[in-house]
Design a protein around this motif. Structure first.
Motif, PDB file in Angstrom:
ATOM      1  N   PRO A 208       0.826  -1.213   0.000  1.00 42.37           N
ATOM      2  CA  PRO A 208       0.000   0.000   0.000  1.00 42.37           C
ATOM      3  C   PRO A 208       0.858   1.259   0.000  1.00 42.37           C
ATOM      4  O   PRO A 208       1.861   1.368   0.713  1.00 42.37           O
ATOM      5  CB  PRO A 208      -0.807  -0.131   1.295  1.00 42.37           C
ATOM      6  N   GLY A 209       0.462   2.209  -0.833  1.00 41.10           N
ATOM      7  CA  GLY A 209       1.204   3.452  -0.964  1.00 41.10           C
ATOM      8  C   GLY A 209       2.103   3.498  -2.176  1.00 41.10           C
ATOM      9  O   GLY A 209       2.496   4.591  -2.606  1.00 41.10           O
ATOM     10  N   GLN A 210       2.435   2.349  -2.742  1.00 42.62           N
ATOM     11  CA  GLN A 210       3.264   2.343  -3.938  1.00 42.62           C
ATOM     12  C   GLN A 210       2.423   2.731  -5.158  1.00 42.62           C
ATOM     13  O   GLN A 210       1.208   2.523  -5.178  1.00 42.62           O
ATOM     14  CB  GLN A 210       3.894   0.973  -4.155  1.00 42.62           C
ATOM     15  N   ALA A 211       3.092   3.276  -6.170  1.00 42.45           N
ATOM     16  CA  ALA A 211       2.402   3.740  -7.378  1.00 42.45           C
ATOM     17  C   ALA A 211       2.670   2.785  -8.530  1.00 42.45           C
ATOM     18  O   ALA A 211       3.772   2.257  -8.675  1.00 42.45           O
ATOM     19  CB  ALA A 211       2.856   5.154  -7.742  1.00 42.45           C
TER      20      ALA A 211
ATOM     21  N   TYR B  76      -8.095  -2.869  -5.166  1.00 43.59           N
ATOM     22  CA  TYR B  76      -6.675  -2.987  -4.833  1.00 43.59           C
ATOM     23  C   TYR B  76      -5.892  -1.719  -5.141  1.00 43.59           C
ATOM     24  O   TYR B  76      -4.748  -1.590  -4.706  1.00 43.59           O
ATOM     25  CB  TYR B  76      -6.058  -4.160  -5.595  1.00 43.59           C
ATOM     26  N   ALA B  77      -6.465  -0.779  -5.882  1.00 43.23           N
ATOM     27  CA  ALA B  77      -5.753   0.452  -6.200  1.00 43.23           C
ATOM     28  C   ALA B  77      -6.765   1.525  -6.579  1.00 43.23           C
ATOM     29  O   ALA B  77      -7.911   1.238  -6.951  1.00 43.23           O
ATOM     30  CB  ALA B  77      -4.757   0.240  -7.340  1.00 43.23           C
ATOM     31  N   ILE B  78      -6.324   2.795  -6.470  1.00 36.55           N
ATOM     32  CA  ILE B  78      -7.136   3.940  -6.858  1.00 36.55           C
ATOM     33  C   ILE B  78      -6.352   4.721  -7.906  1.00 36.55           C
ATOM     34  O   ILE B  78      -5.185   5.081  -7.698  1.00 36.55           O
ATOM     35  CB  ILE B  78      -7.451   4.859  -5.663  1.00 36.55           C
ATOM     36  N   ALA B  79      -7.005   4.991  -9.052  1.00 39.49           N
ATOM     37  CA  ALA B  79      -6.335   5.674 -10.166  1.00 39.49           C
ATOM     38  C   ALA B  79      -6.896   7.076 -10.346  1.00 39.49           C
ATOM     39  O   ALA B  79      -8.100   7.314 -10.192  1.00 39.49           O
ATOM     40  CB  ALA B  79      -6.503   4.881 -11.455  1.00 39.49           C
ATOM     41  N   GLN B  80      -5.998   8.012 -10.676  1.00 45.09           N
ATOM     42  CA  GLN B  80      -6.394   9.384 -10.980  1.00 45.09           C
ATOM     43  C   GLN B  80      -5.184  10.115 -11.542  1.00 45.09           C
ATOM     44  O   GLN B  80      -4.047   9.826 -11.166  1.00 45.09           O
ATOM     45  CB  GLN B  80      -6.901  10.113  -9.731  1.00 45.09           C
ATOM     46  N   GLY B  81      -5.431  11.065 -12.459  1.00 46.84           N
ATOM     47  CA  GLY B  81      -4.318  11.848 -12.978  1.00 46.84           C
ATOM     48  C   GLY B  81      -4.536  12.289 -14.406  1.00 46.84           C
ATOM     49  O   GLY B  81      -5.556  11.996 -15.047  1.00 46.84           O
ATOM     50  N   ASN B  82      -3.550  13.025 -14.930  1.00 45.01           N
ATOM     51  CA  ASN B  82      -3.590  13.547 -16.292  1.00 45.01           C
ATOM     52  C   ASN B  82      -3.049  12.518 -17.272  1.00 45.01           C
ATOM     53  O   ASN B  82      -2.028  11.863 -17.012  1.00 45.01           O
ATOM     54  CB  ASN B  82      -2.770  14.827 -16.392  1.00 45.01           C
TER      55      ASN B  82
ATOM     56  N   ASN C  91       2.598   6.177 -13.046  1.00 46.67           N
ATOM     57  CA  ASN C  91       2.372   6.229 -11.595  1.00 46.67           C
ATOM     58  C   ASN C  91       0.985   6.786 -11.283  1.00 46.67           C
ATOM     59  O   ASN C  91       0.803   7.549 -10.325  1.00 46.67           O
ATOM     60  CB  ASN C  91       3.436   7.077 -10.906  1.00 46.67           C
ATOM     61  N   GLY C  92       0.014   6.410 -12.106  1.00 46.07           N
ATOM     62  CA  GLY C  92      -1.311   6.990 -11.992  1.00 46.07           C
ATOM     63  C   GLY C  92      -2.229   6.312 -11.000  1.00 46.07           C
ATOM     64  O   GLY C  92      -3.353   6.765 -10.814  1.00 46.07           O
ATOM     65  N   ALA C  93      -1.796   5.233 -10.373  1.00 47.02           N
ATOM     66  CA  ALA C  93      -2.641   4.543  -9.398  1.00 47.02           C
ATOM     67  C   ALA C  93      -1.838   4.261  -8.139  1.00 47.02           C
ATOM     68  O   ALA C  93      -0.645   3.955  -8.198  1.00 47.02           O
ATOM     69  CB  ALA C  93      -3.194   3.245  -9.985  1.00 47.02           C
ATOM     70  N   THR C  94      -2.500   4.357  -7.008  1.00 47.88           N
ATOM     71  CA  THR C  94      -1.882   4.090  -5.714  1.00 47.88           C
ATOM     72  C   THR C  94      -2.422   2.779  -5.163  1.00 47.88           C
ATOM     73  O   THR C  94      -3.640   2.578  -5.100  1.00 47.88           O
ATOM     74  CB  THR C  94      -2.177   5.224  -4.718  1.00 47.88           C
ATOM     75  N   VAL C  95      -1.526   1.881  -4.789  1.00 44.84           N
ATOM     76  CA  VAL C  95      -1.923   0.577  -4.260  1.00 44.84           C
ATOM     77  C   VAL C  95      -2.568   0.767  -2.890  1.00 44.84           C
ATOM     78  O   VAL C  95      -2.048   1.502  -2.040  1.00 44.84           O
ATOM     79  CB  VAL C  95      -0.702  -0.354  -4.160  1.00 44.84           C
ATOM     80  N   GLU C  96      -3.699   0.118  -2.672  1.00 46.02           N
ATOM     81  CA  GLU C  96      -4.443   0.238  -1.421  1.00 46.02           C
ATOM     82  C   GLU C  96      -4.522  -1.071  -0.644  1.00 46.02           C
ATOM     83  O   GLU C  96      -4.861  -1.064   0.532  1.00 46.02           O
ATOM     84  CB  GLU C  96      -5.878   0.721  -1.711  1.00 46.02           C
ATOM     85  N   ARG C  97      -4.222  -2.190  -1.272  1.00 46.48           N
ATOM     86  CA  ARG C  97      -4.397  -3.482  -0.603  1.00 46.48           C
ATOM     87  C   ARG C  97      -3.286  -4.434  -1.043  1.00 46.48           C
ATOM     88  O   ARG C  97      -2.845  -4.405  -2.192  1.00 46.48           O
ATOM     89  CB  ARG C  97      -5.764  -4.070  -0.957  1.00 46.48           C
ATOM     90  N   ILE C  98      -2.838  -5.283  -0.124  1.00 46.15           N
ATOM     91  CA  ILE C  98      -1.822  -6.290  -0.419  1.00 46.15           C
ATOM     92  C   ILE C  98      -2.500  -7.539  -0.967  1.00 46.15           C
ATOM     93  O   ILE C  98      -3.535  -7.975  -0.451  1.00 46.15           O
ATOM     94  CB  ILE C  98      -1.010  -6.644   0.837  1.00 46.15           C
TER      95      ILE C  98
END
Length: 379
Positions: free
Chosen positions: A112-115, A147-153, A181-188
């Protein structure tokens, strides 16, 4: 074989030398195969990436968005969740919004926290995603969990432009892009590596000889009974239990061991579309005599104009005339001696000036005659 050509300037068969791509599994016969690291030949069972997918909206487009109803519905749902009350039946269609699908690959051991990078693709009729921004989108795995949240340009490599007269130009694909690096991992993702169980190596190319060599090398290095080949693809290894550090160190030593993989079976791969022929080093030919030749039939059409005398009272007539030429190529016969090597096969076929299509015919004939000691695969 008879071929009919439309003009005499074209020959039936061009006597070019064959460009044969020779794939050697090791090196040419007579030499030992080079040693390779175990990490290049096999992978650990349970250590794998996982695919993620999501559905979202890209906003900020310059009039190149969707015109579909489901995009309008997605926008309405998003606004309602953000507390915006909309009149029923209102038209929310906007050319600045596009419905997109987002997919990404979650690497093994991602925390979690990795992109991670994501790819965004239009699912509607949007002309271009260039200049757009992806709104916050959850990415789910095959089990339905986020498992991840995506957002960005978006970074879009394609470009599309259209003039008022209907002329249009498109470079690459403007309806898809990426967000580094448009998504941040939220779950292992749960994995089996840290469990107190034996390690399992799976060969990328199953082979009994390679599996046996791998198990023997591990037992030679760490002691008898450490590794056991279960089949042509899997090798079970007794690993340290309990201490994760020792387990990681042991795995590192295992994957950096070098072995000599077994040579692949004798195969000839023929691509019928491109004419590419791949011959492995273990291909052998039994005694056989081969000749390959054909007839060239060239037909050219010529128009003869019959012009009458000025006082004859006749009319001008055009009469067709066909010229037919037949040429038989005098190719010599060559003989394969017992157990000839790959180089000798290529040299013998080149002597008769065979094209790739002719080589396929020769190989199929040798296979039918039982003189080719190899598996012939046509793709």
């Amino acid at each position: 074989m008879f071929n009919v050509l439309p003009a005499c300037r074209f020959r039936q068969r061009d006597h070019r030398r064959i460009s044969v791509v020779i794939a050697l599994i090791g090196v040419l016969s007579g030499f030992s195969a080079q040693a390779e690291r175990i990490k290049d030949l096999a992978s650990l069972a349970g250590v794998r990436s996982n695919q993620l997918i999501g559905y979202g909206l890209v906003v900020g487009l310059n009039g190149t968005g969707d015109k579909n109803q489901f995009t309008s519905q997605s926008l309405r749902n998003m606004l309602q969740q953000m507390g915006v009350t909309l009149p029923p039946g209102g038209n929310l269609r906007s050319k600045n919004i596009a419905a997109v699908s987002i997919h990404a690959e979650l690497p093994a051991f991602a925390k979690p926290g990795q992109a991670i990078d994501v790819t965004v693709s239009s699912v509607g009729d949007a002309k271009s995603l260039r200049g757009g921004s992806l709104l916050m989108t959850p990415l789910k795995g095959a089990d339905g969990q986020i498992y991840a949240i995506a957002q960005g340009n978006l970074v879009v490599g394609g470009l599309s432009a259209q003039g008022q007269d209907g002329s249009k130009i498109t470079v690459n694909i403007p309806s898809a892009g990426r967000i580094p690096n448009g998504a941040t991992v939220e779950r292992i993702v749960p994995g089996g590596y840290a469990r107190n169980a034996p390690l399992m190596l799976n060969l990328h190319a199953p082979d009994f000889t390679t599996a046996n060599h791998l198990a023997e090398e591990i037992n030679k290095t760490f002691g008898t009974g450490t590794a056991q080949a279960l089949d042509a693809a899997s090798i079970q290894i007794a690993a340290p239990q309990g201490d994760p550090g020792q387990r990681v160190s042991f795995t590192s030593m295992i994957e950096n061991l070098e072995i000599s993989p077994g040579e692949a079976p004798a195969r000839i791969i023929v691509n019928s579309r491109t004419g590419t022929v791949v011959i492995s080093s273990r291909v052998r030919v039994q005694p056989a005599a081969v000749t390959h030749g054909n007839l060239s039939v060239t037909i050219s059409e010529q128009a003869n104009v019959s012009q009458p005398n000025p006082l004859a009272g006749g009319t001008t007539a055009v009469t067709p005339q066909s010229n037919i030429a037949v040429k038989e190529e005098a190719n010599r016969m060559f003989v394969f001696k017992p157990g000839v090597t790959l180089d000798e096969i290529v040299q013998a076929v080149n002597k008769v000036g065979a094209a790739p299509s002719d080589l396929v015919a020769i190989l199929e004939a040798l296979k039918s005659a039982g003189a080719l000691r190899a598996e012939l695969i046509v793709i």
